[in-house]
Design an enzyme around this catalytic site. Structure first.
Site, PDB file in Angstrom:
ATOM      1  CB  CYS A 171       7.593   2.013  -3.388  1.00 27.59           C
ATOM      2  SG  CYS A 171       7.280   2.210  -1.646  1.00 27.59           S
TER       3      CYS A 171
ATOM      4  CG  HIS B 261      -1.584  10.445   0.296  1.00 25.31           C
ATOM      5  ND1 HIS B 261      -1.268  10.788   1.583  1.00 25.31           N
ATOM      6  CD2 HIS B 261      -0.756   9.452  -0.043  1.00 25.31           C
ATOM      7  CE1 HIS B 261      -0.294   9.996   2.002  1.00 25.31           C
ATOM      8  NE2 HIS B 261       0.030   9.174   1.041  1.00 25.31           N
TER       9      HIS B 261
HETATM   10  C1  PEP Z   1       6.102   7.053   0.880  1.00 27.10           C
HETATM   11  O1  PEP Z   1       5.894   7.564   1.974  1.00 27.10           O
HETATM   12  O2  PEP Z   1       7.113   7.298   0.188  1.00 27.10           O
HETATM   13  C2  PEP Z   1       5.129   6.115   0.296  1.00 27.10           C
HETATM   14  C3  PEP Z   1       5.400   5.446  -0.802  1.00 27.10           C
HETATM   15  O3  PEP Z   1       3.936   5.991   0.933  1.00 27.10           O
HETATM   16  P1  PEP Z   1       2.763   7.082   0.824  1.00 27.10           P
HETATM   17  O4  PEP Z   1       3.141   8.091  -0.219  1.00 27.10           O
HETATM   18  O5  PEP Z   1       1.520   6.354   0.464  1.00 27.10           O
HETATM   19  O6  PEP Z   1       2.746   7.640   2.213  1.00 27.10           O
END
Ligand code: PEP
Ligand code: MG
Length: 587
Positions: A509, A196
Site C-alpha cells: 500500500c 504526508h
Molecule cells: C507507508 O509507510 O508506506 C505507508 C503506506 O504509510 P504512510 O505513508 O501513511 O506512513
C-alpha cells in the site's frame, strides 16, 4: 532562456496549474527595539488592542471559511487561535511592559511573545508542535499588523479566485485546511513525494511541486506561476508562447487520461489471464468518490489519522463509526482495510499531547502511541468492532516492530469486544487484525508476525526510509530515497514469500504501488493486491491489462539480481517497452 524564470523541484502530484502565487511566509518579522515618549504610551496600547481585534476578526473570517469548505471540526483550529490571540493575561502583561518601559507596542509584544513561546515549549504537559505552531502563527499575525504589514498573503487569497500556494514547508494539517476550490497548486521548498502533505495533494488531485529550493526568495506574491506537478518545474510569469506549449501538453495528457479512464471500469486482468486486485488508498473523505469512480476494488489503506490532523480534538467513537460506515457503504462488494491511528512523525494533530523529539520518525509514532494512550486507541477499536458487525473490514497496525505489539493490540480488541457485548451493543466478537510491514524489523521477524497476523500489507514509504536510513520528507535526500533499491526489493521478496508460506494475504500500500514501473515489478514478485492512490488507479489498471504476467515475472527475477536501483529501472524499462508507451515509464 527561461532559466531565470524556472525553478526546479520534485513533481509530487501530477497536473499543470496556472495561477497567481500566494506566498505563505510564516516567519517572525524583524522587530526593531523602539521606545516611545511617555505621552505616546496610551496610543501604543490602543494600537496593541486594535491589532489584536483585527487579527481576531481575520481568524474568525478564516474559521467561517473553513467551516463552509471543510466542516466544524476543522474550523475549531481557528477557535483555538482566537482564544490565544485574545488571552487577557498575556495582553495585560504586554500592556504592563509598554507602560513600565515606554516601549512601542510591537517591541513589547515581541518580548512577551518570546517569553510565552519559551514557556510553551518548556512545559512538559503541553500539546506541542501544532499548538506551538498555532501560537507562533497568531503572534506573527499580530506583529505583522503592528508593523503595518498585515496578512498580505491572505489578502491575496481574497483577491484571486484561484491561487497556487507557495510555502517553505506544507504540513498535512495546513494542506487539509486550504480551500480546495481556490487552490490550484502547491509549491514548497521542503518535502518529497512520500511526505504526508505530498501524499494528500496527490490524493486530492492538486498539482504540487516540492523540494523547490529557493522558491520563497524568488517568487513574490502575485507572480503568475505555471507549475507542472509531473516534471517538478515552476515557471514564473510564463509568456503566451510558453502557455500555448503547456496547453498543448495538457491536452495531450488529458486525452491519455481519458483513454486510461476508459480502463477504469474493466477488470484488472493481465493479457495472459492473471487477476490482480487493485484497491484505493483513502486519506480524506473526498477521495472515496474518486476511488469508486476509478474502479477501486475496496480500500487497501484507510489512513484514519487524517480524521484528527488539523482538528482541535480527537474524534469520538461514534464519529469514527459514522465515518467507517460511510467508507464501507461506498464499497458494498469489497473489503475496506482500516489502519489504526498512525500519529507521530509529521502527523501530529493539535488535539494531541506530544513532546519534542530529536528524531520524530524514530520516536513516539503509530502503534507505540496507540498502545500508550488507551483513551485514544480504545474508542477507535470499539468503533472498528461496531462497524465490523455490519460490513467486511480488516484492521491493520502501522509501524509494527515487535510481536508483542500485535499481541497487546489483540488483547485490547478482545477486551473491548467483551465490553461491547456486556453492554449489549451490536459489535463483532473479533477483528481480522493484520500488520503493516514497514520496518526492517518487521521483515526480519515476518515469519513470527505471520503467526499472529491475518494479513500483511507492505508500507514501502516507511520501509524505504528505515532501510536506507533516508528521511522520507527530506528534499535534500530525495534522490537517495528509492524503493527500487536492492536493499528494499530483497525485503519485499522476503515478505511475499513468508506470507505465501504462511497462507496469509500480502499486499503493498506504499506509494511505490502507484508508480508504473514499480507496480509491474511488485506484481511480478507475487503481490497480487496493490492499494494505490485513487488518481493513479486508471493508469495502473491500464498497465496491468497491457503487460503479461510472464513478462512481469521475468523482469522481477532479473531485477532481484541487480546491484543498483539504476539497473533495476533499466531492466524494467526494457522489459516493458514493447507493451507500454514510453511516456508512461518514467520511473
Ligand atoms: C507507508 O509507510 O508506506 C505507508 C503506506 O504509510 P504512510 O505513508 O501513511 O506512513
Ligand atoms: Mg507508513
Amino acid at each position: 532562456m527561461t532559466d531565470d524564470r524556472l525553478i526546479r523541484g520534485v513533481g509530487v502530484s501530477p497536473g499543470l496549474a496556472l495561477a497567481p502565487a500566494v506566498v505563505l511566509e510564516w516567519r517572525f518579522p524583524d522587530v526593531p527595539d523602539r521606545s516611545v515618549r511617555p505621552d505616546e504610551v496610551d496610543r501604543e496600547i490602543a494600537r496593541l488592542h486594535e491589532a489584536v481585534r483585527a487579527v481576531a476578526d481575520h481568524l474568525n473570517m478564516l474559521r467561517e471559511r473553513v467551516l463552509r469548505s471543510a466542516g466544524l471540526e476543522e474550523s475549531r483550529i481557528f477557535e483555538a487561535q482566537i482564544l490565544m490571540v485574545e488571552d487577557q493575561d498575556f495582553l495585560a502583561a504586554v500592556e504592563g511592559l509598554i507602560r513600565q518601559n515606554n516601549l512601542s507596542a510591537e517591541t513589547a509584544f515581541e518580548f512577551k511573545a518570546l517569553e510565552l513561546r519559551v514557556a510553551f515549549s518548556g512545559a512538559a504537559n503541553l500539546r506541542m508542535r501544532e499548538r506551538l505552531a498555532d501560537l507562533s502563527a497568531t503572534q506573527i499575525r499580530v506583529l505583522r499588523h503592528l508593523m503595518g504589514r498585515p496578512d498580505d498573503e491572505l489578502a491575496a487569497l481574497r483577491e484571486h479566485r484561484h491561487v497556487i500556494v507557495v510555502a517553505h514547508e506544507l504540513s498535512p494539517g495546513l494542506t487539509v485546511q486550504l480551500d480546495r476550490d481556490q487552490l490550484l497548486g502547491l509549491v514548497s521548498e521542503e518535502g518529497t513525494r512520500t511526505s504526508h502533505a505530498a501524499i494528500l495533494a496527490h490524493s486530492l488531485g492538486i498539482p504540487a511541486v516540492m523540494g523547490a529550493a529557493g522558491a520563497l526568495a524568488r517568487i513574490k506574491a502575485g507572480t503568475t506561476l505555471l507549475i507542472d506537478g509531473q516534471s517538478g518545474t515552476i515557471l514564473l510569469e510564463p509568456t503566451p508562447e510558453e502557455l500555448e506549449v503547456a496547453r498543448t501538453q495538457a491536452n495531450r495528457r488529458h486525452k491519455l487520461e481519458l483513454e486510461l479512464e476508459g480502463a477504469a471500469g474493466q477488470p484488472a486482468i493481465t493479457p495472459d489471464g492473471h487477476a490482480v486486485t487493485l484497491m484505493g488508498n483513502v486519506d480524506l473523505p473526498d477521495e472515496i468518490d474518486v476511488a469508486v469512480r476509478n474502479g477501486a476494488q475496496g480500500v487497501g489503506l484507510l489512513r484514519t489519522e487524517f480524521l484528527v490532523t488539523g482538528r482541535a480534538n480527537v474524534p469520538t467513537e461514534s464519529e469514527q463509526l459514522e465515518y467507517f460506515r460511510r467508507v464501507t457503504a461506498a464499497f458494498p462488494n469489497h473489503p475496506v482495510v482500516i489502519r489504526t491511528y498512525d500519529l507521530g512523525g509529521d502527523k501530529f494533530p493539535a488535539a494531541f499531547e506530544a513532546f519534542p523529539e530529536a528524531n520524530p520518525f524514530l520516536g513516539w509514532r503509530s502503534i507505540r502511541v496507540c498502545l500508550d494512550r488507551p483513551e485514544i486507541f480504545r474508542p477507535q477499536i470499539r468503533a472498528l468492532l461496531r462497524v465490523a458487525a455490519e460490513r467486511r473490514i480488516r484492521v491493520m497496525l502501522p509501524l509494527v516492530t515487535r510481536v508483542e505489539e500485535v499481541l497487546e493490540s489483540r488483547a485490547v480488541v478482545d477486551e473491548e469486544a467483551s465490553h461491547l457485548a456486556a453492554a449489549g451493543i451490536r459489535a463483532a466478537r473479533t477483528l481480522e487484525l493484520g500488520v503493516m510491514v514497514e520496518t526492517p524489523a518487521a521483515v526480519v521477524i515476518a515469519d513470527r508476525l505471520a503467526r499472529v497476523s491475518a494479513f500483511f500489507s507492505v508500507g514501502t514509504n516507511d520501509l524505504t526510509q528505515y532501510t536506507l536510513a533516508v528521511d522520507r520528507g527530506s528534499a535534500h535526500l530525495a534522490s537517495r530515497f528509492n524503493p527500487l533499491d536492492p536493499a528494499v526489493l530483497l525485503q519485499l521478496r522476503r515478505v511475499v514469500e513468508v506470507g505465501q508460506r504462511a497462507g496469509i494475504p500480502v499486499s503493498v500500500c506504499g506509494e511505490m504501488a502507484s508508480e508504473p514501473l514499480a507496480s509491474l515489478l511488485l506484481i511480478g514478485m507475487g503481490y497480487d493486491t496493490l492499494s494505490v492512490s485513487p488518481p493513479s488507479l486508471p493508469l495502473i489498471k491500464w498497465l496491468v491489462r497491457k503487460v503479461p504476467m510472464t513478462v512481469c515475472r521475468e523482469a522481477a527475477t532479473k531485477a532481484l539480481e541487480a546491484d543498483t536501483a539504476a539497473q533495476v529501472i533499466e531492466i524494467l524499462r526494457s522489459a516493458m517497452q514493447n507493451y507500454v508507451d514510453k511516456r508512461l515509464l518514467g520511473a
